[in-house]
Design an enzyme around this catalytic site. Structure first.
Site, PDB file in Angstrom:
ATOM      1  N   ARG A 248      42.527 112.750  21.635  1.00 38.19           N
ATOM      2  CA  ARG A 248      43.482 113.653  20.772  1.00 38.19           C
ATOM      3  C   ARG A 248      44.689 114.276  22.121  1.00 38.19           C
ATOM      4  O   ARG A 248      44.050 114.775  22.925  1.00 38.19           O
ATOM      5  CB  ARG A 248      43.217 114.702  19.971  1.00 38.19           C
ATOM      6  CG  ARG A 248      42.340 114.109  18.901  1.00 38.19           C
ATOM      7  CD  ARG A 248      43.393 113.575  17.757  1.00 38.19           C
ATOM      8  NE  ARG A 248      42.500 113.008  16.662  1.00 38.19           N
ATOM      9  CZ  ARG A 248      42.953 112.336  15.607  1.00 38.19           C
ATOM     10  NH1 ARG A 248      44.229 111.991  15.724  1.00 38.19           N
ATOM     11  NH2 ARG A 248      42.115 111.854  14.706  1.00 38.19           N
TER      12      ARG A 248
ATOM     13  N   HIS B  30      48.892 104.680  20.298  1.00 43.36           N
ATOM     14  CA  HIS B  30      47.943 105.029  19.310  1.00 43.36           C
ATOM     15  C   HIS B  30      46.985 104.096  18.564  1.00 43.36           C
ATOM     16  O   HIS B  30      47.052 104.210  17.325  1.00 43.36           O
ATOM     17  CB  HIS B  30      48.352 106.081  18.410  1.00 43.36           C
ATOM     18  CG  HIS B  30      47.239 107.276  17.869  1.00 43.36           C
ATOM     19  ND1 HIS B  30      47.681 108.374  17.487  1.00 43.36           N
ATOM     20  CD2 HIS B  30      45.952 107.075  17.747  1.00 43.36           C
ATOM     21  CE1 HIS B  30      46.475 108.974  16.921  1.00 43.36           C
ATOM     22  NE2 HIS B  30      45.569 108.098  17.250  1.00 43.36           N
TER      23      HIS B  30
ATOM     24  N   GLU C 228      54.482 111.602  17.632  1.00 44.16           N
ATOM     25  CA  GLU C 228      54.285 110.081  17.314  1.00 44.16           C
ATOM     26  C   GLU C 228      55.061 109.629  16.225  1.00 44.16           C
ATOM     27  O   GLU C 228      55.092 110.571  15.246  1.00 44.16           O
ATOM     28  CB  GLU C 228      52.848 109.914  17.184  1.00 44.16           C
ATOM     29  CG  GLU C 228      51.837 110.002  18.334  1.00 44.16           C
ATOM     30  CD  GLU C 228      50.562 109.672  18.299  1.00 44.16           C
ATOM     31  OE1 GLU C 228      50.216 109.316  17.164  1.00 44.16           O
ATOM     32  OE2 GLU C 228      49.728 109.873  19.242  1.00 44.16           O
TER      33      GLU C 228
END
Length: 337
Positions: A248, A295, A276
């Site tokens: 994270r 991601h 994001e």
């Protein structure tokens, strides 16, 4: 929407595209069988509002589902189980959901191997100076400049700091240990015996940062882990070392990391970001010595199917009254991003 003519007892709020990634034909049939055993039908919908929910006892969720607040729960009078195809349940799990006594499960265990493999890929890339050499060739630099690239290393015998013995941290530990690395583990919840059983040396964070050639972050998202790797900690990392983050962005101070990258003192490989999608003008996009992915560390075909299989297994257990293997309670929400 798909399903039979009877009222749905199992509702999957999962897009058609994601449903195909998660569930094989066999596992889809298991969902249908579970719904039938509960006295109704199985349906897949894009939104909860697309289904009749009066008889629904199970809701399968994915990314993008809204919170199960009082208004939503009022449409689900018989709800007993929410089975999430992903890991974190924070976007939808509310106090009202837990107050109702609804059980919640998630399929994060299905992601661990995929993320661990990407962490390993990043590790090897940084050890072998792939980002530096790639940048040089793409920008028209010389064929090879040893001073610019830095020293290349093998993973055999490499001191690697693993920050957090999470599921992915343990999976990553297994992979790097198999390849002959010398792992150090930072995790205040473990003792030396537990670390040794994982094949790692238990060390304090500062010592690990000073000694490691690669620092791989796998810690949970907790108030005390916010910017666990900040300006001070990055300064402890030795020249030429690399930072891997597939966990994270919460754990690493992005501004401090970008400053270190621009100094060309360390390198990094990053799959997770504060914002994001990553904006087109974000400093990471132009920083040197960094490998970036959007991601997608958990996005393998095999991992997705494991996630779907976990959900189907949980429904099978629910139908027969057996214990559920992947439940999350209210207290565990604090460790999720």
């Amino acid at each position: 929407m798909s399903g039979g003519t009877s009222a749905p007892t199992v509702v999957a709020v999962v897009s058609a595209e994601l449903f195909a990634e998660f569930f094989t034909a066999e596992d889809t049939e298991r969902l249908r069988a579970a719904a039938a055993a509960l006295g109704g039908a199985f349906v897949r919908v894009d939104r909860l509002a697309d289904a009749a929910l009066e008889e629904a006892r199970v809701v399968i969720t994915s990314w993008g589902v809204g919170p199960f607040d009082e208004a939503v729960l009022a449409t689900l009078p018989k709800l007993e189980l929410v089975a999430h195809t992903g890991a974190t349940i924070k976007p939808f799990a509310t106090d009202a959901l837990f107050d109702r006594g609804v059980r919640v499960t998630q399929a994060g265990a299905g992601m661990a191997r995929s993320v661990a493999e990407v962490s390993l890929t990043f590790t090897l890339a940084l050890l072998h100076r792939v980002p530096e050499m790639h940048d040089a060739l793409r920008t028209g630099g010389g064929w090879y400049d040893a001073e610019t690239v830095g020293v290349q290393h093998e993973i055999l015998g490499a001191p690697i700091a693993v920050i957090g013995a999470s599921r992915t941290g343990r999976g990553y530990l297994e992979l790097i240990r198999t390849l002959g690395a010398a792992p150090m583990l930072v995790d205040p919840t473990l003792d030396e015996e537990a670390a040794t059983s994982l094949g790692a040396e238990l060390v304090p964070l500062d010592e690990a940062l000073r000694r490691a050639q690669i620092v791989a972050v796998h810690a949970p998202t907790l108030p005390e882990t916010h910017h666990l790797i900040g300006r001070r900690e990055l300064a402890l990392i030795r020249d030429g070392a690399g930072l891997v983050n597939t966990a994270r962005s919460w754990l690493v101070d992005e501004a401090a990391l970008i400053a270190e990258l621009r100094s060309r003192r360390i390198s990094a490989a990053i799959d997770v970001f504060d914002e994001e999608p990553l904006p087109a003008d974000h400093p990471f996009r132009s920083a040197p010595r960094v490998l970036l992915t959007p991601h997608r560390a958990a996005g393998t075909r095999e991992g997705r199917l494991r996630q779907g299989r976990i959900v189907a297994d949980e429904l099978d257990a629910f139908v027969v009254g057996a214990p559920l293997a992947h439940t999350i309670d209210r207290a565990q929400l604090s460790s999720m991003a």
